[in-house]
Enzyme design. Structure first.
Site, mmCIF file in Angstrom:
data_model
loop_
_atom_site.group_PDB
_atom_site.id
_atom_site.type_symbol
_atom_site.label_atom_id
_atom_site.label_comp_id
_atom_site.label_asym_id
_atom_site.label_seq_id
_atom_site.Cartn_x
_atom_site.Cartn_y
_atom_site.Cartn_z
ATOM 1 N N LYS A 20 15.282 -24.687 -0.885
ATOM 2 C CA LYS A 20 13.929 -24.222 -0.562
ATOM 3 C C LYS A 20 13.898 -22.695 -0.439
ATOM 4 O O LYS A 20 13.026 -22.046 -1.013
ATOM 5 C CB LYS A 20 13.487 -24.900 0.752
ATOM 6 C CG LYS A 20 12.106 -24.545 1.207
ATOM 7 C CD LYS A 20 11.557 -25.574 2.171
ATOM 8 C CE LYS A 20 11.947 -25.334 3.609
ATOM 9 N NZ LYS A 20 11.311 -24.150 4.212
ATOM 10 N N ASP A 313 18.579 -24.788 10.660
ATOM 11 C CA ASP A 313 17.678 -25.873 10.229
ATOM 12 C C ASP A 313 18.338 -27.244 10.339
ATOM 13 O O ASP A 313 17.657 -28.267 10.239
ATOM 14 C CB ASP A 313 17.221 -25.642 8.784
ATOM 15 C CG ASP A 313 16.260 -24.464 8.681
ATOM 16 O OD1 ASP A 313 15.654 -24.089 9.702
ATOM 17 O OD2 ASP A 313 16.115 -23.912 7.573
HETATM 18 C C1 S3P Z 1 14.470 -19.270 6.126
HETATM 19 C C2 S3P Z 1 15.018 -18.756 7.268
HETATM 20 C C3 S3P Z 1 15.094 -19.495 8.526
HETATM 21 C C4 S3P Z 1 14.904 -20.982 8.337
HETATM 22 C C5 S3P Z 1 13.758 -21.290 7.421
HETATM 23 C C6 S3P Z 1 13.955 -20.651 6.062
HETATM 24 C C7 S3P Z 1 14.422 -18.417 4.922
HETATM 25 O O1 S3P Z 1 14.101 -19.025 9.404
HETATM 26 O O2 S3P Z 1 14.721 -21.623 9.571
HETATM 27 O O3 S3P Z 1 13.644 -22.700 7.225
HETATM 28 O O4 S3P Z 1 14.239 -18.951 3.807
HETATM 29 O O5 S3P Z 1 14.584 -17.205 5.058
HETATM 30 P P1 S3P Z 1 14.384 -17.732 10.338
HETATM 31 O O6 S3P Z 1 14.988 -16.735 9.477
HETATM 32 O O7 S3P Z 1 13.067 -17.262 10.874
HETATM 33 O O8 S3P Z 1 15.301 -18.249 11.417
#
Ligand code: S3P
Length: 426
Positions: A20, A313
Site C-alpha cells: 500500500k 501497522d
Molecule cells: C505509512 C506510514 C505509517 C503507517 C501507515 C502508512 C506510510 O504511518 O501506519 O499505514 O505509507 O508512510 P505513520 O508514518 O504516520 O506512523
C-alpha cells in the site's frame, strides 16, 4: 457479516497483495516527475484508488488498462487546481503526503475524507509545511480535516527535528523540500519506513541519509520510471500469524516485500519461537522473498523502542498472536496506535476481550496475557481494515458459537481479496 470459525490445518500458498505504501507513492512520484511512469502490481484497494483519483483531480493524466497503470507526469509545475474539493476517503497517507506536494503549488486545494480522517491529527504535517511558507489550515481553526492548503512558489528549506516517529510526516516534508530553495535537514525520532527516500533516488533525485539524519536539496526535477510494486508485508502479517497459531498449519506467502524498515514482525515471530523461513527472491535495492510459516509453540516477549515503527501497522495482529503464546507480552512506546484509522489500543483490547482474551490497554501499548481460549462474540472493526482482518484470524480459533463482524467492508482499504485468499487455504 458472519466470520469463518473453527479451522485447523491451514495449508496453501498465497500471492500477497501489493504494498500500500509503495502503491501510493508510485502514483505521487509519477505525477510530480516529468515523462511517463508505468506501475506494475498497483494495489487497487480503496486507499490507493483515493490517491489515484486525487492526482487525476489535480490534472494529471493517469490510465489503467487493468494490468498496468500509466501516469503521464508533467513535473511539480504541471499540477492544476482541482475543480472540486479532493476526497481522500479513509486514507491518512493520501492526505498527509499530498500536503507536502501541494505546498509548492500556486493555488489553494481543499482536502476532506471520511469520519476517521476527520479525527486524524494534522498539526504534525501542517506545522513544518507552514514553517516552509505554505498556508495550511484545518476545519474551524482546528488541526482536523477538511483542510485547505495554499502553496507558494518560494518554499523555504527547513531544519526539522521530528517530534513523532512518522513516515507520513517525513514524506510530506520531503515532498515539500524537493520544491524548496536550498537544503533541508530532517532528523527522525526513530527510523521509519524509507520508501519515499528510495523512490526519490529511483526517480533520479538526490538525498543523503545518515542514520536518523536526512539531507535533501531543492529544487529537484524527477524523471518518470518503471515501478513494480512488491507484496505488502503488512497484509502478509495476517497469514504469518494465522499460520503460527492455527494448529497443523503451513502457509507459503509469495513475493513479500522485505524492506528492513518494515520487517519488525518477522523479528517478533522469530523471537517468540515461531517457525518462519525466508527465501529471498528480490535484489539489494528491492528486497523481497517467499515466506513459509508453520504452527509453533510461542512465548511472550517485550516489544518496544526502535522496533515499533518497523511493525506499527502489525501490532493489532501481533496482539492476537500474543494471546496464544505462553506467558505475557508487553507492547510499549506505541502511543501512535491511538491515532490510526481508529484507536487501535482500545479497539484491540475491547474486541479481543469480548472473545475471551485478557488484554490490558496502557497509555502507550498493551499488556497481553497469553494462553487464552477464544469464543464467539459480536465484534466490530470500527471501520478499520486491520482490526477487521485481525478479528477474522481470531475467529478461526473459535470452537463454539459464532463471530459476527460489523463494518467488515473496511477490509477493502488494503486487502480487497482477503476473504478469497483465506478461502484458498484448505
Ligand atoms: C505509512 C506510514 C505509517 C503507517 C501507515 C502508512 C506510510 O504511518 O501506519 O499505514 O505509507 O508512510 P505513520 O508514518 O504516520 O506512523
Amino acid at each position: 457479516m458472519e466470520l469463518v470459525i473453527n479451522k485447523v490445518g491451514l495449508k496453501g500458498r498465497i500471492d500477497i497483495p501489493s504494498d500500500k505504501s509503495i502503491s501510493h507513492r508510485s502514483i505521487m512520484f509519477g505525477a510530480i516527475a516529468k515523462g511517463k511512469t508505468t506501475i506494475k502490481n498497483f494495489l487497487r484497494g480503496d486507499d490507493c484508488l483515493s490517491t489515484l483519483k486525487a492526482f487525476q483531480d489535480l490534472g494529471v493524466k493517469i490510465e489503467d488498462d487493468g494490468q498496468i497503470i500509466t501516469v503521464h507526469g508533467t513535473g511539480f509545475s504541471g499540477l492544476k487546481p482541482s475543480i472540486n474539493a479532493i476526497d481522500v476517503g479513509n486514507s491518512g497517507t493520501t492526505i498527509r503526503l499530498i500536503m507536502g506536494i501541494l505546498a509548492g503549488t500556486t493555488f489553494t486545494t481543499e482536502l476532506f475524507g471520511d469520519h476517521s480522517i476527520a479525527k486524524r491529527p494534522m498539526n504534525r504535517v501542517m506545522g513544518p509545511i507552514n514553517q516552509m511558507g505554505a498556508v495550511c489550515s484545518g476545519h474551524d481553526g482546528t488541526e482536523f480535516p477538511p483542510l485547505t492548503v495554499t502553496g507558494t512558489k518560494s518554499l523555504l528549506p527547513i531544519n526539522y527535528q521530528m517530534p513523532v516517529a512518522s513516515a507520513q510526516v517525513k514524506s510530506a516534508i520531503l515532498f515539500a523540500a524537493l520544491q524548496a530553495q536550498g537544503e533541508s535537514v530532517i532528523i527522525e525520532k526513530e527510523k521509519t519506513r524509507d520508501h519515499t527516500e528510495d523512490m526519490i533516488r529511483q526517480f533520479g533525485g538526490t538525498i543523503a541519509v545518515s542514520g536518523k539524519e536526512i539531507r535533501i536539496k531543492g529544487p529537484q526535477k524527477l524523471i518518470g520510471q518503471e515501478v513494480t510494486v512488491p507484496g505488502d508485508i503488512s497484509s502478509a502479517a495476517f497469514f504469518l500469524v494465522a499460520g503460527s497459531i492455527i494448529p497443523d498449519s503451513e502457509i507459503v506467502l509469495n513475493n513479500v516485500g522485505l524492506n528492513p524498515t518494515r520487517t519488525g514482525i518477522i523479528d517478533v515471530i522469530k523471537q517468540m519461537g515461531g517457525k518462519l523461513t525466508i527465501q529471498e527472491t528480490g535484489n539489494k535495492e528491492n528486497r523481497a522473498g517467499t515466506l513459509t510459516v508453520e504452527t509453533s509453540e510461542l512465548t511472550g516477549i517485550e516489544i518496544g523502542g526502535e522496533i515499533i515503527p518497523r511493525l506499527i501497522d502489525e501490532l493489532p495482529i501481533i496482539a492476537l498472536l500474543a494471546t496464544q503464546a505462553k506467558g505475557t507480552t508487553i507492547i510499549r512506546d506505541a502511543e501512535e496506535l491511538k491515532v490510526k484509522e481508529t484507536n487501535r489500543i482500545d479497539a484491540v483490547a475491547n474486541e479481543l476481550n469480548k472473545m475471551g482474551a485478557t488484554i490490558e490497554p496502557t497509555d502507550d501499548g498493551m499488556i497481553i496475557h497469553g494462553g487464552t481460549t477464544l469464543h464467539g462474540a459480536h465484534v466490530t472493526s470500527y471501520g478499520d481494515h486491520r482490526i477487521g482482518m485481525m478479528l477474522q484470524i481470531a475467529a478461526l480459533l473459535v470452537k463454539e458459537g459464532s463471530v459476527k463482524l460489523d463494518k467488515a467492508e473496511a477490509i477493502s482499504v488494503s486487502y480487497p481479496a482477503f476473504f478469497d485468499d483465506l478461502n484458498k487455504l484448505y
